[in-house]
Design an enzyme around this catalytic site. Structure first.
Site, PDB file in Angstrom:
ATOM      1  N   HIS A 168       0.911  -1.063  -0.273  1.00 10.94           N
ATOM      2  CA  HIS A 168       0.171  -0.028  -0.053  1.00 10.94           C
ATOM      3  C   HIS A 168       0.792   1.401  -0.006  1.00 10.94           C
ATOM      4  O   HIS A 168       2.140   1.050   0.276  1.00 10.94           O
ATOM      5  CB  HIS A 168      -0.805  -0.043   1.010  1.00 10.94           C
ATOM      6  CG  HIS A 168      -0.266   0.056   2.592  1.00 10.94           C
ATOM      7  ND1 HIS A 168       0.535  -1.134   2.963  1.00 10.94           N
ATOM      8  CD2 HIS A 168      -0.352   0.844   3.541  1.00 10.94           C
ATOM      9  CE1 HIS A 168       0.844  -0.685   4.352  1.00 10.94           C
ATOM     10  NE2 HIS A 168       0.052   0.428   4.558  1.00 10.94           N
ATOM     11  N   HIS A 195       1.152   3.965   1.884  1.00 12.76           N
ATOM     12  CA  HIS A 195       1.946   4.501   3.093  1.00 12.76           C
ATOM     13  C   HIS A 195       3.365   4.746   2.958  1.00 12.76           C
ATOM     14  O   HIS A 195       3.998   3.859   2.406  1.00 12.76           O
ATOM     15  CB  HIS A 195       1.433   3.997   4.365  1.00 12.76           C
ATOM     16  CG  HIS A 195      -0.286   4.387   4.707  1.00 12.76           C
ATOM     17  ND1 HIS A 195      -0.754   3.394   5.643  1.00 12.76           N
ATOM     18  CD2 HIS A 195      -0.952   4.972   4.188  1.00 12.76           C
ATOM     19  CE1 HIS A 195      -1.868   3.770   5.788  1.00 12.76           C
ATOM     20  NE2 HIS A 195      -2.188   4.996   4.879  1.00 12.76           N
ATOM     21  N   ASP A 250       5.667   4.474   5.227  1.00 16.25           N
ATOM     22  CA  ASP A 250       6.442   3.646   5.734  1.00 16.25           C
ATOM     23  C   ASP A 250       6.663   1.998   4.910  1.00 16.25           C
ATOM     24  O   ASP A 250       7.388   1.260   5.480  1.00 16.25           O
ATOM     25  CB  ASP A 250       6.364   3.498   7.133  1.00 16.25           C
ATOM     26  CG  ASP A 250       4.676   2.897   7.437  1.00 16.25           C
ATOM     27  OD1 ASP A 250       4.029   3.274   6.443  1.00 16.25           O
ATOM     28  OD2 ASP A 250       4.613   2.259   8.367  1.00 16.25           O
ATOM     29  N   HIS A 251       6.009   2.206   3.733  1.00 10.84           N
ATOM     30  CA  HIS A 251       5.992   0.740   3.119  1.00 10.84           C
ATOM     31  C   HIS A 251       6.539   1.264   1.717  1.00 10.84           C
ATOM     32  O   HIS A 251       6.815   0.235   0.885  1.00 10.84           O
ATOM     33  CB  HIS A 251       4.611   0.282   2.926  1.00 10.84           C
ATOM     34  CG  HIS A 251       4.089  -0.228   4.533  1.00 10.84           C
ATOM     35  ND1 HIS A 251       4.222  -1.627   4.720  1.00 10.84           N
ATOM     36  CD2 HIS A 251       3.482   0.458   5.282  1.00 10.84           C
ATOM     37  CE1 HIS A 251       3.715  -1.683   5.694  1.00 10.84           C
ATOM     38  NE2 HIS A 251       3.502  -0.413   6.363  1.00 10.84           N
ATOM     39  N   HIS A 287      -7.532  -0.976   5.479  1.00  8.69           N
ATOM     40  CA  HIS A 287      -6.573  -0.228   5.811  1.00  8.69           C
ATOM     41  C   HIS A 287      -6.372   0.935   4.854  1.00  8.69           C
ATOM     42  O   HIS A 287      -6.305   2.266   5.346  1.00  8.69           O
ATOM     43  CB  HIS A 287      -5.221  -0.985   6.172  1.00  8.69           C
ATOM     44  CG  HIS A 287      -4.189  -0.235   6.755  1.00  8.69           C
ATOM     45  ND1 HIS A 287      -4.210   0.141   8.114  1.00  8.69           N
ATOM     46  CD2 HIS A 287      -2.838   0.278   6.188  1.00  8.69           C
ATOM     47  CE1 HIS A 287      -3.199   0.706   8.266  1.00  8.69           C
ATOM     48  NE2 HIS A 287      -2.268   0.964   7.203  1.00  8.69           N
ATOM     49  N   ASP A 342      -0.241  -4.291   6.099  1.00  6.88           N
ATOM     50  CA  ASP A 342      -0.994  -3.727   7.113  1.00  6.88           C
ATOM     51  C   ASP A 342      -2.517  -4.447   7.294  1.00  6.88           C
ATOM     52  O   ASP A 342      -3.416  -3.810   7.613  1.00  6.88           O
ATOM     53  CB  ASP A 342      -0.999  -2.422   7.167  1.00  6.88           C
ATOM     54  CG  ASP A 342       0.273  -1.987   7.790  1.00  6.88           C
ATOM     55  OD1 ASP A 342       1.279  -2.641   7.702  1.00  6.88           O
ATOM     56  OD2 ASP A 342       0.327  -0.704   7.862  1.00  6.88           O
ATOM     57  N   HIS A 393       4.385  -4.775  10.121  1.00  7.21           N
ATOM     58  CA  HIS A 393       4.828  -4.560  11.419  1.00  7.21           C
ATOM     59  C   HIS A 393       5.006  -5.417  12.421  1.00  7.21           C
ATOM     60  O   HIS A 393       4.602  -6.676  12.396  1.00  7.21           O
ATOM     61  CB  HIS A 393       3.853  -3.436  11.817  1.00  7.21           C
ATOM     62  CG  HIS A 393       3.682  -2.152  11.127  1.00  7.21           C
ATOM     63  ND1 HIS A 393       4.503  -1.148  11.195  1.00  7.21           N
ATOM     64  CD2 HIS A 393       2.941  -1.786   9.943  1.00  7.21           C
ATOM     65  CE1 HIS A 393       4.086  -0.076  10.387  1.00  7.21           C
ATOM     66  NE2 HIS A 393       3.165  -0.602   9.662  1.00  7.21           N
TER      67      HIS A 393
END
Length: 282
Positions: A54, A56, A58-59, A110, A134, A173
């Site tokens: 996805h 975001h 942090d990905h 998400h 996530d 995570h």
């Protein structure tokens, strides 16, 4: 097929999946290019593609830099917001990287464009792997930022929950201890939760990852996969699976929120790349 588990940022995982006969590799959620490049050099492999679950930061924040470093690099995902995206994939679409086969599993909730990746090799004795981003965590599930409880129930029961039970779950995570502490609140008599929590605490103390779990294990201790179980329904005060899941997620969101999580302004600064020089040091 070898999976390298790479810890980055505060509690993220990115992965390097290596096709051992050709030494070609595919990255999943390439958030920190410098760290990924270290592993690529150490393993002496060639990066052929990135699979992004996805959009975001942090990905996906490493996609653009890696695309510049590796001309022709293919970047797969289901959301136009993913940086450097070259191939937009759809639910059920299958990809091939040497002997590695990938089935794309669309799991919106998400984020509205979240995609999981199910990987296997034909005629291999090894269990298949699920890169669940996530959507599904060890002992938990992702927050419903852009979707509904109905969507997440479909994701967990009909899409991911029907995969082979020996599937190894590689999530986005490291939040297993927090998830299982909540699971113990939901089911205080569940011995599997107690055993897994004790194990996860030991792994945390030794600074070791708790991934992968297996799908079969998740059904024994993950409350979000146990919405039809009587103790979980009793905890939520609901019996309809969607309502059980909705209450569970709300309770989890308010369960011992870590004080160190960034505030919205800090998250925005991350999105703008203001903390980039610091992140590269990890």
């Amino acid at each position: 097929m070898k999976v390298k588990v790479i810890s980055v940022l505060e509690d993220n995982y990115m992965y390097l999946v290596i096709e051992e006969s050709t030494r070609d590799a595919v990255a999943v959620d390439a958030a920190v290019p410098k760290r990924l490049l270290e592993i690529i050099r150490k393993e002496d492999v060639v990066l052929r593609a990135i699979l992004t679950t996805h959009h975001h930061w942090d990905h996906a924040r490493g996609n653009e830099e890696l695309a510049q470093l590796f001309p022709g690099l293919r970047v797969f995902g289901a959301d136009e917001r993913i940086g450097a995206l070259t191939h937009r994939v759809t639910h059920g679409q299958e990809l091939t990287f040497g002997a590695i086969r990938v089935r794309c599993l669309f799991t919106p909730c998400h984020t509205s464009g979240h995609m999981c990746y199910f990987m296997w090799e034909d005629d291999s004795p090894d269990a298949p792997a699920l890169f669940s981003g996530d959507t599904l965590f060890v002992g938990g599930c992702g927050q419903f930022f852009e979707g509904t409880a109905e969507q997440m129930l479909t994701n967990l029961t009909q899409i991911l929950g029907t995969l082979p039970k020996d599937t190894k779950v590689f999530c986005g995570h490291e939040c297993t201890v927090r998830n299982l502490k909540f699971a113990l609140k939901v089911e205080p008599e569940n011995e599997m939760v107690k055993e897994k929590l004790a194990w996860a605490k030991q792994r945390e103390d030794e600074d070791l990852p708790t991934v992968p779990s297996t799908l079969q294990e998740e059904f024994l201790y993950n409350p979000f996969l146990r919405v039809t179980e009587e103790p979980v329904q009793r905890f939520t005060g609901r019996t309809d699976p969607v309502e059980v899941l909705r209450v569970l997620r709300s309770e989890r969101d308010n369960f011992k929120k870590p004080k160190e999580r960034p505030n919205p302004q800090a998250m925005l600064a991350f999105d703008w790349g203001l903390f980039g020089p610091f992140l590269e040091k990890k």
